[in-house]
Scaffold this active site. Structure first.
Site, PDB file in Angstrom:
ATOM      1  CG  HIS A  17      -6.095  -4.173   6.818  1.00  0.00           C
ATOM      2  ND1 HIS A  17      -6.525  -2.903   7.142  1.00  0.00           N
ATOM      3  CD2 HIS A  17      -7.201  -4.845   6.412  1.00  0.00           C
ATOM      4  CE1 HIS A  17      -7.831  -2.816   6.920  1.00  0.00           C
ATOM      5  NE2 HIS A  17      -8.274  -3.971   6.499  1.00  0.00           N
ATOM      6  CE  LYS A  41     -17.004   0.260   1.681  1.00  0.00           C
ATOM      7  NZ  LYS A  41     -16.508  -1.116   1.607  1.00  0.00           N
ATOM      8  NE  ARG A  90     -12.269  -8.576  10.742  1.00  0.00           N
ATOM      9  CZ  ARG A  90     -12.635  -7.421  10.200  1.00  0.00           C
ATOM     10  NH1 ARG A  90     -12.256  -6.292  10.755  1.00  0.00           N
ATOM     11  NH2 ARG A  90     -13.385  -7.392   9.126  1.00  0.00           N
ATOM     12  CB  SER A 128     -11.210   0.140   8.563  1.00  0.00           C
ATOM     13  OG  SER A 128     -10.064  -0.515   8.083  1.00  0.00           O
TER      14      SER A 128
END
Ligand code: ADP
Length: 153
Positions: A17, A41, A90, A128
């Site tokens: 990040h 979430k 990514r 993460s």
């Protein structure tokens, strides 16, 4: 002033990040890091902790502002005056997912432009999710996190 919104969950904020925000600062005058608050979430770290870490990471960078939001990202862009949405890529998997979101966002808010930045090779494996697994199972995660992101201290 060119303002980009960098939305995410940041559970927790990683070196991947950080790389995207630093690249964003080369493109935009201001980057608003928008920490998503999503009641459905379940996150490992609460909102206040996730925000505090990011504020600590950028304490000497006045061009970065940290905020939280719920609801649609494009609505929050309007609220903070961001003309761009910054996202990191990514893998091809990220691309497919991000493209779908960006297309819908472009339909709903044609004046907000999504901008994608490739992460550096060394960060492509950092997520993460992987870090949360390392935390849960006692793996060494320190090299994947900015110094200010102090887990369990
Ligand atoms: P979300 O739940 O919205 O995917 P994340 O916190 O997982 O939120 O990610 C926020 C943004 O950061 C996304 O654009 C994601 O692709 C990007 N990102 C996450 N990790 C990396 C990394 N290692 N390199 C580049 N971009 C990354």
């Amino acid at each position: 002033m060119k303002t980009a919104l960098f939305p995410g969950t940041f559970d927790p904020f990683t070196n991947g990040h950080l790389d995207i925000v630093q690249k964003g600062l080369n493109l935009f005058d201001k980057v608003v890091i928008a920490v998503g608050e999503n009641a459905s979430k379940k996150t490992m770290f609460d909102l206040a902790t996730r925000i505090q870490w990011i504020e600590d990471v950028f304490k000497n960078e006045p061009r970065v502002v940290v905020k939280h939001y719920s609801g649609l990202t494009i609505h929050f862009c309007k609220e903070v005056g961001a003309q761009y949405i910054l996202r990191g890529l990514r893998t091809i998997g990220d691309f497919e997912y991000e493209k779908q979101i960006a297309m819908v966002n472009a339909d709903l808010a044609p004046t907000v432009q999504s901008v994608f930045v490739l992460s550096e090779q060394k960060y492509t494996a950092v997520s993460s999710t992987v870090i949360r697994d390392l935390i849960l199972h006692g793996g060494d995660y320190a090299s994947y996190l900015p110094e200010a992101v102090t887990i369990g201290e």
